[in-house]
Motif scaffolding. Structure first.
Motif, PDB file in Angstrom:
ATOM      1  N   ARG A 163      -3.756  34.537   3.596  1.00  0.00           N
ATOM      2  CA  ARG A 163      -3.754  33.089   3.841  1.00  0.00           C
ATOM      3  C   ARG A 163      -4.929  32.422   3.105  1.00  0.00           C
ATOM      4  N   PRO A 168       2.734  31.110  21.659  1.00  0.00           N
ATOM      5  CA  PRO A 168       3.349  31.526  22.914  1.00  0.00           C
ATOM      6  C   PRO A 168       3.086  30.509  24.022  1.00  0.00           C
ATOM      7  N   LEU A 194      -3.550  39.700   6.888  1.00  0.00           N
ATOM      8  CA  LEU A 194      -2.869  38.418   7.086  1.00  0.00           C
ATOM      9  C   LEU A 194      -3.831  37.267   6.824  1.00  0.00           C
ATOM     10  N   VAL A 240       4.966  42.482   7.567  1.00  0.00           N
ATOM     11  CA  VAL A 240       4.387  41.826   8.729  1.00  0.00           C
ATOM     12  C   VAL A 240       4.127  40.371   8.388  1.00  0.00           C
ATOM     13  N   ALA A 241       4.304  39.482   9.363  1.00  0.00           N
ATOM     14  CA  ALA A 241       4.019  38.073   9.097  1.00  0.00           C
ATOM     15  C   ALA A 241       3.622  37.356  10.372  1.00  0.00           C
ATOM     16  N   VAL A 242       2.931  36.236  10.191  1.00  0.00           N
ATOM     17  CA  VAL A 242       2.801  35.251  11.258  1.00  0.00           C
ATOM     18  C   VAL A 242       3.833  34.171  10.952  1.00  0.00           C
ATOM     19  N   GLY A 259       2.560  30.122  16.403  1.00  0.00           N
ATOM     20  CA  GLY A 259       2.872  31.278  15.574  1.00  0.00           C
ATOM     21  C   GLY A 259       3.182  32.503  16.398  1.00  0.00           C
ATOM     22  N   LEU A 260       4.017  33.356  15.841  1.00  0.00           N
ATOM     23  CA  LEU A 260       4.267  34.664  16.439  1.00  0.00           C
ATOM     24  C   LEU A 260       4.023  35.726  15.377  1.00  0.00           C
ATOM     25  N   LEU A 261       3.379  36.821  15.788  1.00  0.00           N
ATOM     26  CA  LEU A 261       3.283  37.987  14.912  1.00  0.00           C
ATOM     27  C   LEU A 261       4.616  38.715  14.972  1.00  0.00           C
ATOM     28  N   HIS A 262       5.194  39.000  13.822  1.00  0.00           N
ATOM     29  CA  HIS A 262       6.464  39.747  13.839  1.00  0.00           C
ATOM     30  C   HIS A 262       6.711  40.406  12.480  1.00  0.00           C
ATOM     31  N   TYR A 263       7.847  41.098  12.416  1.00  0.00           N
ATOM     32  CA  TYR A 263       8.246  41.746  11.164  1.00  0.00           C
ATOM     33  C   TYR A 263       9.110  40.809  10.335  1.00  0.00           C
ATOM     34  N   LEU A 322       4.866  45.755  18.762  1.00  0.00           N
ATOM     35  CA  LEU A 322       5.095  45.802  17.310  1.00  0.00           C
ATOM     36  C   LEU A 322       4.249  46.881  16.641  1.00  0.00           C
ATOM     37  N   THR A 379      -2.548  33.531  16.453  1.00  0.00           N
ATOM     38  CA  THR A 379      -1.439  33.138  15.574  1.00  0.00           C
ATOM     39  C   THR A 379      -1.244  31.617  15.562  1.00  0.00           C
ATOM     40  N   ASN A 380      -2.013  30.893  16.388  1.00  0.00           N
ATOM     41  CA  ASN A 380      -1.938  29.426  16.407  1.00  0.00           C
ATOM     42  C   ASN A 380      -3.017  28.801  15.521  1.00  0.00           C
ATOM     43  N   ASN A 389       3.619  31.744   7.797  1.00  0.00           N
ATOM     44  CA  ASN A 389       2.251  31.210   7.695  1.00  0.00           C
ATOM     45  C   ASN A 389       1.407  32.121   6.821  1.00  0.00           C
ATOM     46  N   THR A 390       1.585  33.411   7.010  1.00  0.00           N
ATOM     47  CA  THR A 390       0.920  34.402   6.163  1.00  0.00           C
ATOM     48  C   THR A 390       1.646  35.724   6.355  1.00  0.00           C
ATOM     49  N   TYR A 391       1.437  36.678   5.447  1.00  0.00           N
ATOM     50  CA  TYR A 391       2.204  37.923   5.487  1.00  0.00           C
ATOM     51  C   TYR A 391       1.378  39.067   4.919  1.00  0.00           C
ATOM     52  N   ILE A 403       9.580  41.298  23.010  1.00  0.00           N
ATOM     53  CA  ILE A 403       9.408  40.696  21.688  1.00  0.00           C
ATOM     54  C   ILE A 403      10.288  41.430  20.669  1.00  0.00           C
TER      55      ILE A 403
END
Lengths: 386, 173
Positions: free
Chosen positions: A151, B66, A147, B111-113, B123-127, A137, A247-248, B91-93, B156
């Motif tokens: 939060r 994961p 991030l 970007v976000a979790v 959670g996954l980090l992604h767009y 990414l 991320t968890n 969750n957050t961005y 991913i």
């Protein structure tokens, strides 16, 4: 275990780019620290070296690379590592060296030279992310701060303006620090109008990349009583690592910092940290991190650090001075060296030797903390003067 | 230790341009080939199939995203593979104006979790995509936008991004 004291400290200037190499910077700080307490290399029993990712320098085995300049020749040398937490993990490690009875004098040296990596050290930071699920990414280090900050703000209803006060305070405090390369008088408006890097993080919310070194000398009680009139005792140490599956986690609260703090407080006999700790140097690579860490250190209630900052509690002349050095935001951020600079600041503050940075009221107990890896490690020392 | 001048020699951009100090350049040229492992290997294989899979631990009752073959809390093997939804909540961005190497981008990268539905705070980090930046908020319900099957390769990036759930199109969240 034996009592352990800090008896000397040394620093280089922190610089955007230093002419000196890593070993040369280490030498400048280490030789100064020894000189400040009247010791020489012959007195040094062991050496602990701290430096963050090798990728910045493009030099493998950085501990070994720095050792000649750090007093490591022909001695037991170790390099503990916890990313950004390294600067406070190194004195913790050095504490084992002396408290265990193995050594009487341990030289502690932290160095960072971030200017070497081109075009920008962010290119090296990308390698801290999970190689399979996150690096495709193309993340930037600032992403995880942004991030986490978002939060944190959302959970407690904190505004960017409130957080910007940390940058204003620390950059002003830094004006009195001889190592600084980023101190300035700024306003909340300046922070808010500075470039948006990774929202909600603006440029003036971020510490710089820096080159520099710091060193301190740790000794046993016998040596401390012999060579020093005012040793600063390391009363408590604590460190804790949370999961790398970041991320968890609950990003609003650094529970690993709390666990590290509780470990150090228990050892130091601190039962009411807000009353018993007089001066604090928490890790502040980003403005919100100082607030996050004050909460994790149990020095204020969750979500209340912005309020005590706005109320002036954390100013040098406030009830609980925080980052009187100027911190990473106000002095600079050569990663491991910046963490050890915070320990050195508590050393000078408790000895009443901080000059224009001196907090009033003859502080007796201080705390330094660093943080890092993938937002997952807290490292804490509690220090005291008699 | 306060008023004295500390050692160290700062260099300015002009010093470098005028060649006042000598430097040596070395471009690192290394290639790595990572084995994706047992857990993430299967996870990626399922992404290629357009599905998200986790591992469950029957002791702590978590579904891990994961996935991992061990539970780091119970410190025992995880027990079973478990498919989870390809939806979740923010969750957050963040809106990134920087690329990975600190160079600037015109349009911010969103970007976000994402907390994946059916997992335990996994959670996954992604767009994020197909969304106006000002509409993004914590708790927003989102769904994966997959690449077409023939373009997926077990990465991913087989998920292009997550988009807000459209209740008209997707049904109730």
């Amino acid at each position: 275990m034996r009592k352990v004291a800090v008896v000397g400290a040394g620093l280089t200037r922190f610089m955007r780019r230093a002419q000196e190499t890593g070993p040369e910077l280490a030498w400048l700080a280490a030789s100064q620290a020894l000189e400040s307490c009247g010791l020489g290399l012959k007195d040094v029993d062991s050496v602990a070296i701290g430096t963050a990712p090798d990728a910045f320098d493009g030099v493998h085995m950085k501990g070994e690379y720095l050792a000649p300049g750090a007093g490591g020749w022909g001695r037991p040398v170790t390099r503990p590592y916890a990313g950004g937490g390294t600067g406070v993990l190194v004195p913790i490690h050095a504490w084992f060296n002396v408290a265990s009875g193995l050594f009487d004098v341990c030289l502690v040296v932290a160095e960072e030279k971030m200017s070497t990596c081109h075009p920008h050290p962010q290119g090296a930071f990308v390698t801290i992310f999970d190689n399979i699920l996150e690096r495709p990414l193309e993340p930037n280090l600032i992403w995880i701060f942004a991030l986490e900050m978002q939060r944190y703000m959302d959970t407690y209803g904190i505004t960017k303006e409130e957080i910007a006060l940390v940058s204003v305070k620390n950059k002003r405090n830094g004006l009195d620090h001889p190592s600084t390369h980023v101190a300035e008088e700024i306003t909340v408006k300046d922070v808010m109008e500075s470039e948006v890097m990774v929202s909600p993080v603006n440029r003036l919310d971020v510490s710089p990349v820096s080159d520099g070194a710091a060193a301190i000398v740790l000794v046993s009680e016998d040596v401390a009583r012999r060579i020093s009139d005012n040793p600063v005792w390391i009363d408590g140490i604590g460190w804790n690592l949370d999961t790398a599956y970041w991320t968890n986690r609950d990003l609003a609260y650094p529970s690993y910092v709390e666990r590290a703090a509780r470990m150090a407080y228990k050892m130091a006999g601190i039962t009411e940290p807000r009353k018993q700790i007089n001066v604090v140097e928490p890790y502040d690579p980003f403005s919100y991190k100082e607030l996050h860490h004050l909460e994790g250190l149990l020095l204020c209630d969750k979500g209340q650090a912005a309020k005590i900052t706005a109320d002036g509690v954390t100013q040098r002349n406030g009830d609980m001075p925080v980052s009187p050095s100027g911190g990473l935001l106000g002095v600079g951020n050569p990663i491991a060296a910046a963490g050890l600079m915070k320990v050195a600041e508590i050393f000078w503050q408790l000895r009443g030797e901080a000059g224009r940075r001196q907090v009033p009221g003859q502080p007796k107990v201080g705390l330094a903390q660093a943080w890092g890896d993938l937002m997952q490690v807290g490292t804490v020392v509690v220090m005291r003067v008699d | 230790m306060t008023e004295r001048t500390l050692p160290g020699t700062p260099l300015s951009d002009e010093d470098m341009q005028q060649g006042k100090v000598l430097t040596l350049n070395w471009p690192a040229s290394l290639r790595y080939e990572w084995d994706t492992g047992v857990a993430i290997g299967r996870f990626l294989r399922e992404l290629k199939n357009g599905r998200i899979i986790g591992r469950s631990c029957h002791r702590c009752q978590r579904v891990l995203i994961p996935p991992r073959m061990f539970c780091e809390r119970c410190f025992r093997p995880t027990d079973a593979w478990q498919f989870v939804q390809d939806s979740g909540s923010v969750n957050t961005y963040s809106l990134s104006h920087l690329r990975w190497d600190a160079s600037r981008v015109e349009e911010p990268i969103l970007v976000a979790v994402i907390e994946i539905d059916g997992s335990s705070q996994g959670g996954l980090l992604h767009y994020l995509g197909d969304v106006r930046p000002e509409e993004i908020h914590i708790g927003m319900k989102v769904k994966a936008v997959w690449k077409p099957a023939e373009e997926r390769e077990g990465s991913i990036l087989d998920i292009r991004h997550f988009r807000p759930i459209d209740t008209a199109q997707d049904g109730p969240a």
